[in-house]
Design a protein around this motif. Structure first.
Motif, mmCIF file in Angstrom:
data_model
loop_
_atom_site.group_PDB
_atom_site.id
_atom_site.type_symbol
_atom_site.label_atom_id
_atom_site.label_comp_id
_atom_site.label_asym_id
_atom_site.label_seq_id
_atom_site.Cartn_x
_atom_site.Cartn_y
_atom_site.Cartn_z
ATOM 1 N N PHE A 1 -0.710 6.835 37.420
ATOM 2 C CA PHE A 1 -1.575 7.124 38.573
ATOM 3 C C PHE A 1 -2.499 8.300 38.280
ATOM 4 O O PHE A 1 -3.669 8.287 38.636
ATOM 5 C CB PHE A 1 -0.729 7.409 39.813
ATOM 6 C CG PHE A 1 -1.543 7.627 41.051
ATOM 7 C CD1 PHE A 1 -2.135 6.554 41.691
ATOM 8 C CD2 PHE A 1 -1.731 8.893 41.567
ATOM 9 C CE1 PHE A 1 -2.898 6.743 42.838
ATOM 10 C CE2 PHE A 1 -2.489 9.101 42.707
ATOM 11 C CZ PHE A 1 -3.080 8.016 43.346
ATOM 12 N N GLN A 2 -1.990 9.322 37.613
ATOM 13 C CA GLN A 2 -2.802 10.490 37.289
ATOM 14 C C GLN A 2 -3.893 10.163 36.270
ATOM 15 O O GLN A 2 -4.943 10.790 36.264
ATOM 16 C CB GLN A 2 -1.929 11.621 36.746
ATOM 17 C CG GLN A 2 -1.055 12.254 37.799
ATOM 18 C CD GLN A 2 -0.134 13.309 37.216
ATOM 19 O OE1 GLN A 2 0.107 13.345 36.019
ATOM 20 N NE2 GLN A 2 0.389 14.159 38.083
ATOM 21 N N ASN A 3 -3.636 9.188 35.409
ATOM 22 C CA ASN A 3 -4.580 8.838 34.346
ATOM 23 C C ASN A 3 -5.183 7.453 34.552
ATOM 24 O O ASN A 3 -5.645 6.836 33.591
ATOM 25 C CB ASN A 3 -3.887 8.891 32.986
ATOM 26 C CG ASN A 3 -3.424 10.287 32.663
ATOM 27 O OD1 ASN A 3 -4.194 11.228 32.736
ATOM 28 N ND2 ASN A 3 -2.155 10.418 32.330
ATOM 29 N N ARG A 4 -5.209 6.965 35.784
ATOM 30 C CA ARG A 4 -5.626 5.585 36.039
ATOM 31 C C ARG A 4 -7.060 5.313 35.618
ATOM 32 O O ARG A 4 -7.351 4.258 35.058
ATOM 33 C CB ARG A 4 -5.410 5.213 37.497
ATOM 34 C CG ARG A 4 -6.233 5.989 38.491
ATOM 35 C CD ARG A 4 -5.776 5.718 39.927
ATOM 36 N NE ARG A 4 -6.548 6.450 40.904
ATOM 37 C CZ ARG A 4 -6.275 7.677 41.301
ATOM 38 N NH1 ARG A 4 -5.240 8.326 40.787
ATOM 39 N NH2 ARG A 4 -7.024 8.280 42.195
ATOM 40 N N TYR A 5 -7.976 6.231 35.828
ATOM 41 C CA TYR A 5 -9.365 5.991 35.463
ATOM 42 C C TYR A 5 -9.540 5.994 33.951
ATOM 43 O O TYR A 5 -10.327 5.223 33.408
ATOM 44 C CB TYR A 5 -10.288 7.022 36.120
ATOM 45 C CG TYR A 5 -10.270 6.922 37.616
ATOM 46 C CD1 TYR A 5 -10.705 5.770 38.261
ATOM 47 C CD2 TYR A 5 -9.780 7.962 38.394
ATOM 48 C CE1 TYR A 5 -10.666 5.659 39.645
ATOM 49 C CE2 TYR A 5 -9.746 7.863 39.775
ATOM 50 C CZ TYR A 5 -10.197 6.715 40.386
ATOM 51 O OH TYR A 5 -10.151 6.600 41.747
ATOM 52 N N ARG A 6 -8.821 6.843 33.259
ATOM 53 C CA ARG A 6 -8.869 6.870 31.802
ATOM 54 C C ARG A 6 -8.337 5.559 31.228
ATOM 55 O O ARG A 6 -8.905 5.011 30.278
ATOM 56 C CB ARG A 6 -8.055 8.057 31.293
ATOM 57 C CG ARG A 6 -8.252 8.355 29.842
ATOM 58 C CD ARG A 6 -7.519 9.620 29.453
ATOM 59 N NE ARG A 6 -8.104 10.748 30.158
ATOM 60 C CZ ARG A 6 -7.531 11.928 30.266
ATOM 61 N NH1 ARG A 6 -6.352 12.147 29.718
ATOM 62 N NH2 ARG A 6 -8.121 12.910 30.919
ATOM 63 N N LEU B 1 3.833 7.736 38.075
ATOM 64 C CA LEU B 1 3.113 8.978 38.343
ATOM 65 C C LEU B 1 2.120 9.296 37.228
ATOM 66 O O LEU B 1 0.967 9.636 37.495
ATOM 67 C CB LEU B 1 4.101 10.133 38.516
ATOM 68 C CG LEU B 1 3.493 11.498 38.833
ATOM 69 C CD1 LEU B 1 2.780 11.448 40.184
ATOM 70 C CD2 LEU B 1 4.578 12.557 38.845
ATOM 71 N N VAL B 2 2.551 9.162 35.982
ATOM 72 C CA VAL B 2 1.663 9.425 34.844
ATOM 73 C C VAL B 2 0.520 8.418 34.838
ATOM 74 O O VAL B 2 -0.641 8.787 34.614
ATOM 75 C CB VAL B 2 2.450 9.387 33.518
ATOM 76 C CG1 VAL B 2 1.516 9.391 32.317
ATOM 77 C CG2 VAL B 2 3.411 10.557 33.448
#
Length: 57
Positions: free
Chosen positions: A18-23, A15-16
């Motif tokens: 996925f939320q920060n995948r672009y970063r 989940l973490v």
């Protein structure tokens, strides 16, 4: 109990991520060697190579 904890930690980590995948992707591809290898790898795949060539010219 150990298996449940392992699954819970895995779900939270996913989940973490996925939320920060672009970063994360920007950080990884910000490294010159990794970006060079990734582009070299993608250009070996005909679909991506044809799409890139069509957009470039």
């Amino acid at each position: 109990m150990r298996k449940v904890t392992f699954i819970a930690v895995g779900v939270i980590a996913a989940l973490v991520f996925f939320q920060n995948r672009y970063r994360v992707i920007n950080f990884i591809l910000g490294q010159n060697q990794i970006r060079h290898y990734f582009i070299h790898l993608m250009m070996r795949i005909p679909f991506f190579r044809n799409k890139f060539i069509q957009q470039a010219f």
